[in-house]
Write an enzyme that holds these catalytic residues in place. Structure first.
Site, mmCIF file in Angstrom:
data_model
loop_
_atom_site.group_PDB
_atom_site.id
_atom_site.type_symbol
_atom_site.label_atom_id
_atom_site.label_comp_id
_atom_site.label_asym_id
_atom_site.label_seq_id
_atom_site.Cartn_x
_atom_site.Cartn_y
_atom_site.Cartn_z
ATOM 1 N N GLU A 80 40.049 44.219 46.946
ATOM 2 C CA GLU A 80 41.129 43.953 45.975
ATOM 3 C C GLU A 80 40.894 44.676 44.655
ATOM 4 O O GLU A 80 39.836 44.513 44.035
ATOM 5 C CB GLU A 80 41.222 42.434 45.737
ATOM 6 C CG GLU A 80 42.372 42.047 44.839
ATOM 7 C CD GLU A 80 42.533 40.517 44.701
ATOM 8 O OE1 GLU A 80 42.224 39.785 45.656
ATOM 9 O OE2 GLU A 80 42.964 40.085 43.627
ATOM 10 N N LYS A 264 40.383 30.352 44.276
ATOM 11 C CA LYS A 264 40.437 31.635 44.991
ATOM 12 C C LYS A 264 39.965 32.750 44.061
ATOM 13 O O LYS A 264 39.253 33.669 44.466
ATOM 14 C CB LYS A 264 41.854 31.893 45.504
ATOM 15 C CG LYS A 264 41.996 33.091 46.420
ATOM 16 C CD LYS A 264 42.249 34.400 45.706
ATOM 17 C CE LYS A 264 42.433 35.551 46.701
ATOM 18 N NZ LYS A 264 42.559 36.845 46.044
ATOM 19 N N HIS A 378 46.758 44.953 37.227
ATOM 20 C CA HIS A 378 46.868 45.128 38.668
ATOM 21 C C HIS A 378 47.647 46.396 39.001
ATOM 22 O O HIS A 378 47.304 47.137 39.907
ATOM 23 C CB HIS A 378 47.629 43.955 39.289
ATOM 24 C CG HIS A 378 46.719 42.933 39.886
ATOM 25 N ND1 HIS A 378 45.799 43.246 40.842
ATOM 26 C CD2 HIS A 378 46.586 41.604 39.675
ATOM 27 C CE1 HIS A 378 45.139 42.153 41.183
ATOM 28 N NE2 HIS A 378 45.590 41.147 40.477
HETATM 29 C C1 MEV Z 1 44.061 36.872 42.562
HETATM 30 O O1 MEV Z 1 43.283 37.455 43.563
HETATM 31 C C2 MEV Z 1 43.307 35.747 41.870
HETATM 32 C C3 MEV Z 1 44.103 34.963 40.832
HETATM 33 O O2 MEV Z 1 45.298 34.463 41.441
HETATM 34 C C4 MEV Z 1 43.227 33.810 40.391
HETATM 35 C C5 MEV Z 1 43.920 32.791 39.526
HETATM 36 O O3 MEV Z 1 45.146 32.637 39.628
HETATM 37 O O4 MEV Z 1 43.208 32.132 38.736
HETATM 38 C C6 MEV Z 1 44.513 35.815 39.686
#
Ligand code: MEV
Length: 425
Positions: A80, A264, A378
């Site tokens: 990622e 996550k 991103h």
């Molecule tokens: C994306 O891989 C992880 C996030 O969704 C974590 C979060 O929302 O705290 C950005």
């Protein structure tokens, strides 16, 4: 690190040159980071069944981590975009507050024996407790090497599961200090060894003999304090960023739908190091989420607060069943080099690094989400992937990605069109 070019601005060979200069990795170990030197198909064939090849993942180095006063280069295997960049950037902010403090407690895993068909559970429980010494002695025979290293069986607990679909049944927990191993093999072997004795004592039938991934006797904790002024950027004051981060965390603390995503984000960092070090990331994932739900209410694994000086303070505590001996940590040449690069001597050192990276990753996500949103960062990285996928040669990837972001149109068709325009010029 040289100050002329930043690590992230270098090409692959330049980055390897930096590792050559700052680490003790030799040429053979450095070569494990490239496609030819990493895990060969022949080695992979000895690891699992029906092998047809190996599957690659990007391996990046997170920078600026100082953990318990020691600077650590952290290899992360992850597909990622933004993960490695965010971890590095947050580690830099944390460095301003003295870095991470981290502690991995006992390296104890729990093994479970499911004991069914016991006629008199209270009597069997009593009998097991009086035979504890005998059970522990037998358990210790399963892995004399582990015992000689100071590990092995440490305790035994009996639990009664009431109201199951099977009615009441007994569960025996063996607590085993697994030292520097992940521990699944040691635990499962020991359980199989003591199971006939447990059947004999209880008059019951032992069904499952397996490790528990809810490794709540093998917790690792990281903490960091970020000076509030360090958090300021663009139009946001440090106080504003700090308060927004705490508000964002409070959402995860209260709501399982948000907590799952919040956690996550933590696992983005945790898994990347678990994978790079050749460890079992499914075990760590299972432990993390079960631990997050231990109160009966699934919640955030981390906490964020304001300290007495007005600085932002974060903590993350979670099970960390990782090893540095056995399994892929020993067999996979890249995993071995990764452990060496991090200067890991004990499984607890690795656990402390991983939990610090998890906390950094959580900070990065909360900071971005609570301010400008995550899409900006991103998109820049996504644009690079689109540029590569559109067939841009390596020297044109950065320029093409920049152009796509500038146009606000990060799509394959547009990337191909720009490449065509450029080739006609
Ligand atoms: C994306 O891989 C992880 C996030 O969704 C974590 C979060 O929302 O705290 C950005």
């Amino acid at each position: 690190m040289p100050d002329k070019k930043k690590f992230y601005q270098m090409d692959l060979n330049e980055r390897l040159q930096v590792l050559r200069e700052v680490s003790t990795l030799n040429e053979e170990e450095l070569a494990t980071f490239n496609q030819q030197g990493g895990l060969s198909a022949e080695q992979a064939d000895l690891m699992i069944e029906n092998v047809v090849g190996v599957y690659g993942l990007p391996l990046g180095i997170a920078q600026h981590f100082v953990i318990n006063g020691r600077a650590v280069l952290v290899p992360m295997a992850v597909e990622e975009p933004s993960v490695v960049a965010a971890a590095s950037y947050m580690a830099k902010l944390v460095q301003a507050g003295g870095g991470f403090t981290a502690k991995a407690k006992a390296q104890e895993m729990i093994g479970q024996l499911q004991v069914l068909n016991v006629k008199d559970i209270p009597a069997a429980q009593k009998a097991l407790l009086s035979a504890k010494e005998e059970i522990m002695v037998l358990a210790a025979e399963a892995d004399p090497m582990l015992v000689s290293l100071g590990g092995g069986p440490k305790d035994m607990e009996i639990r009664i599961i009431k109201d199951s679909l099977l009615g009441s049944f007994m569960v025996l927990h063996l607590i085993i200090d697994v030292r520097d191993a992940m521990g699944a093999n040691a635990v499962n072997t020991t359980l199989e060894r003591v199971s006939p004795l447990v059947e004999h004592i209880t008059g019951g039938r032992v069904l499952l003999r397996i490790i528990s991934n809810l490794a709540d006797r093998r917790l690792a904790k990281a903490a960091c304090t970020i000076p509030v002024e360090t958090l300021a950027f663009e139009q946001y004051s440090g106080e504003d960023v700090r308060d927004r981060i705490i508000e964002a965390w409070a959402f995860a603390a209260a709501d399982p739908y948000r907590a799952a995503t919040h956690n996550k984000g933590i696992m983005n960092g945790v898994d990347a190091v678990v994978i790079a070090s050749g460890n079992d990331w499914r075990a760590v994932e299972a432990g993390a989420h079960a631990y997050a739900a231990r109160s009966g209410h699934y919640t955030s694994l981390s906490t964020w607060s304001v300290d007495e000086k007005g600085n932002l303070h974060g903590e993350l505590e979670m099970p960390m069943a990782v090893g540095i001996v056995g399994g892929a940590t020993r067999v996979h040449p890249t995993a071995r080099a990764v452990l060496k690069l991090m200067g890991v001597q004990k499984a607890s050192d690795l656990a402390e690094i991983i939990v610090s990276v998890g906390l950094a990753q959580n900070l990065g996500a909360l900071r971005a989400l609570a301010t400008e949103g995550i899409q900006r960062g991103h998109m820049a990285l996504h644009a690079r992937q689109v540029a590569v996928a559109a067939g841009a040669p390596p020297e044109k990837v950065a320029a093409l990605a920049e152009q796509l972001v500038k146009e606000g149109n990060i799509r394959m068709e547009r990337a191909i069109a720009i490449l065509n325009e450029w080739s006609e010029q």
